[in-house]
Design an enzyme around this catalytic site. Structure first.
Site, PDB file in Angstrom:
ATOM      1  N   ASN A   9      44.545  46.494  47.526  1.00 55.20           N
ATOM      2  CA  ASN A   9      45.441  45.333  47.584  1.00 55.20           C
ATOM      3  C   ASN A   9      46.148  45.259  46.238  1.00 55.20           C
ATOM      4  O   ASN A   9      45.562  44.815  45.253  1.00 55.20           O
ATOM      5  CB  ASN A   9      44.603  44.075  47.860  1.00 55.20           C
ATOM      6  N   TRP A  10      47.381  45.724  46.209  1.00 51.79           N
ATOM      7  CA  TRP A  10      48.110  45.771  44.932  1.00 51.79           C
ATOM      8  C   TRP A  10      48.473  44.374  44.439  1.00 51.79           C
ATOM      9  O   TRP A  10      48.864  44.207  43.287  1.00 51.79           O
ATOM     10  CB  TRP A  10      49.393  46.603  45.076  1.00 51.79           C
ATOM     11  N   LYS A  11      48.419  43.373  45.312  1.00 50.58           N
ATOM     12  CA  LYS A  11      48.851  42.007  44.955  1.00 50.58           C
ATOM     13  C   LYS A  11      50.288  42.065  44.421  1.00 50.58           C
ATOM     14  O   LYS A  11      51.072  42.897  44.875  1.00 50.58           O
ATOM     15  CB  LYS A  11      47.864  41.369  43.972  1.00 50.58           C
ATOM     16  N   GLU A  96      43.793  34.055  47.755  1.00 50.00           N
ATOM     17  CA  GLU A  96      44.901  33.622  46.885  1.00 50.00           C
ATOM     18  C   GLU A  96      46.005  32.951  47.706  1.00 50.00           C
ATOM     19  O   GLU A  96      46.649  32.012  47.245  1.00 50.00           O
ATOM     20  CB  GLU A  96      45.443  34.828  46.094  1.00 50.00           C
ATOM     21  N   GLU A 166      35.183  38.263  51.243  1.00 51.70           N
ATOM     22  CA  GLU A 166      35.458  38.250  49.808  1.00 51.70           C
ATOM     23  C   GLU A 166      35.004  36.920  49.219  1.00 51.70           C
ATOM     24  O   GLU A 166      35.730  35.920  49.308  1.00 51.70           O
ATOM     25  CB  GLU A 166      36.963  38.416  49.551  1.00 51.70           C
ATOM     26  N   GLY A 172      38.369  39.454  41.075  1.00 54.16           N
ATOM     27  CA  GLY A 172      39.035  39.597  39.786  1.00 54.16           C
ATOM     28  C   GLY A 172      38.229  39.073  38.610  1.00 54.16           C
ATOM     29  O   GLY A 172      38.741  38.921  37.507  1.00 54.16           O
ATOM     30  N   SER A 211      35.768  42.623  43.011  1.00 53.18           N
ATOM     31  CA  SER A 211      35.329  43.465  41.894  1.00 53.18           C
ATOM     32  C   SER A 211      34.633  44.759  42.328  1.00 53.18           C
ATOM     33  O   SER A 211      33.674  45.200  41.700  1.00 53.18           O
ATOM     34  CB  SER A 211      34.442  42.664  40.933  1.00 53.18           C
ATOM     35  N   GLY A 232      41.190  45.035  44.702  1.00 56.05           N
ATOM     36  CA  GLY A 232      42.353  44.643  43.926  1.00 56.05           C
ATOM     37  C   GLY A 232      42.492  45.516  42.694  1.00 56.05           C
ATOM     38  O   GLY A 232      43.070  46.602  42.721  1.00 56.05           O
ATOM     39  N   GLY A 233      41.925  45.055  41.578  1.00 56.36           N
ATOM     40  CA  GLY A 233      42.093  45.696  40.271  1.00 56.36           C
ATOM     41  C   GLY A 233      41.938  47.206  40.279  1.00 56.36           C
ATOM     42  O   GLY A 233      42.805  47.928  39.762  1.00 56.36           O
TER      43      GLY A 233
HETATM   44  P1  PGA Z   1      39.409  42.525  42.897  1.00 55.67           P
HETATM   45  O1  PGA Z   1      40.274  41.841  44.082  1.00 55.67           O
HETATM   46  O2  PGA Z   1      38.955  43.867  43.428  1.00 55.67           O
HETATM   47  O3  PGA Z   1      40.355  42.646  41.768  1.00 55.67           O
HETATM   48  O4  PGA Z   1      38.263  41.613  42.625  1.00 55.67           O
HETATM   49  C1  PGA Z   1      39.868  41.920  45.422  1.00 55.67           C
HETATM   50  C2  PGA Z   1      40.833  41.189  46.309  1.00 55.67           C
HETATM   51  O5  PGA Z   1      41.323  40.116  45.916  1.00 55.67           O
HETATM   52  O6  PGA Z   1      41.134  41.641  47.436  1.00 55.67           O
END
Ligand code: PGA
Length: 247
Positions: A9-11, A96, A166, A172, A211, A232-233
């Site tokens: 998920n590049w956000k 989010e 999640e 994050g 994470s 994400g990250g």
């Molecule tokens: P993260 O994000 O891996 O940076 O914790 C996960 C997500 O929000 O899908």
């Protein structure tokens, strides 16, 4: 046998140029073909990323979608627009979006129905806040999100839906739920799907997100009920993302 699914998920990261560089770095490495790899990218990157992954098994997803096909919804993107770009997946109800853009279980449900009607596979996100976990309400909260999210969804669609559990406090923050806690909740979600759809509980894929990184992915993926990760990250670095796919 459920095919593992690792989705990045590049956000709100990666311009078109940056995204293409990342995809080129991912593509240049050997990827485990038995794992479904998905890149959920900003709308503005979809077309170029789709072009860049041609000839690979990588799939592309969007990060949100409106439920209507067209109309006076300034700033929104519709399922037919995504379909035109041959998008495979769409993330719905990410925490989010729920937190900053007032998404509710009701809008998530409308979006899920619309995505399925347009042959886009939804990745529906659920999860509790730290406060809810500390007051032992996490299962009640997640059960509610699942029941409302799946309201009036026909059983013929269940195999196309991915659920991402999640816990919000793990997104994050560098704090991962322990593999046992994550598996426990995911097994619980599977039970709820069993109450709604019987044996299809063994077909639906459920990811963990929060994470996930190269150091913890194998332990999570080796658990009985965890079928993948929403990341994400670590999906923003080619080497890390490849390590996740090749866990
Ligand atoms: P993260 O994000 O891996 O940076 O914790 C996960 C997500 O929000 O899908």
């Amino acid at each position: 046998m459920r095919t593992p699914i690792i989705a990045g998920n590049w956000k709100m990261n990666n311009t078109m140029e940056e995204g293409l560089k990342l995809v080129a770095d991912i593509k240049s490495q050997d990827l485990n073909k038995n794992v479904e790899a998905v890149l959920c990218v900003p709308f503005t990157d979809i077309k170029s990323v789709k072009e860049a992954i041609k000839g690979t098994n990588i799939k592309v997803g969007a990060q949100n979608m409106h439920w209507e096909e067209s109309g006076a919804y300034t700033g929104e993107i519709s399922p037919i627009m995504l379909k035109e770009l041959e998008v495979d997946y769409v993330i719905l109800g990410h925490s989010e979006r729920r937190q900053y853009f007032n998404e509710t279980d009701e809008t998530v449900n409308k979006k899920m129905k619309s995505a399925l009607a347009h042959n886009i596979k939804p990745i529906i996100c659920v999860g509790e806040t730290l406060e809810e976990r500390e007051s032992s309400k996490e299962k009640e909260v997640v059960k509610n999100q699942i029941i409302k999210g799946f309201q009036d969804i026909d059983e013929k669609h269940v195999e196309d839906i991915v659920i991402a559990y999640e816990p919000i406090w793990a997104i994050g923050t560098g704090k991962t739920a322990s593999a046992d806690d994550a598996n426990d909740m995911i097994a619980f979600i599977r039970e709820i799907i069993g109450q709604l759809y019987g044996d299809l509980k063994d077909v639906i894929r459920i990811q963990y997100g929060g994470s996930v990184k190269p150091e913890n992915v194998a332990e999570l993926m080796n658990k009985s009920d965890i079928d993948g990760a929403l990341v994400g990250g670590a999906s923003l670095k080619a080497d890390d993302f490849v390590k996740l796919i090749n866990y």
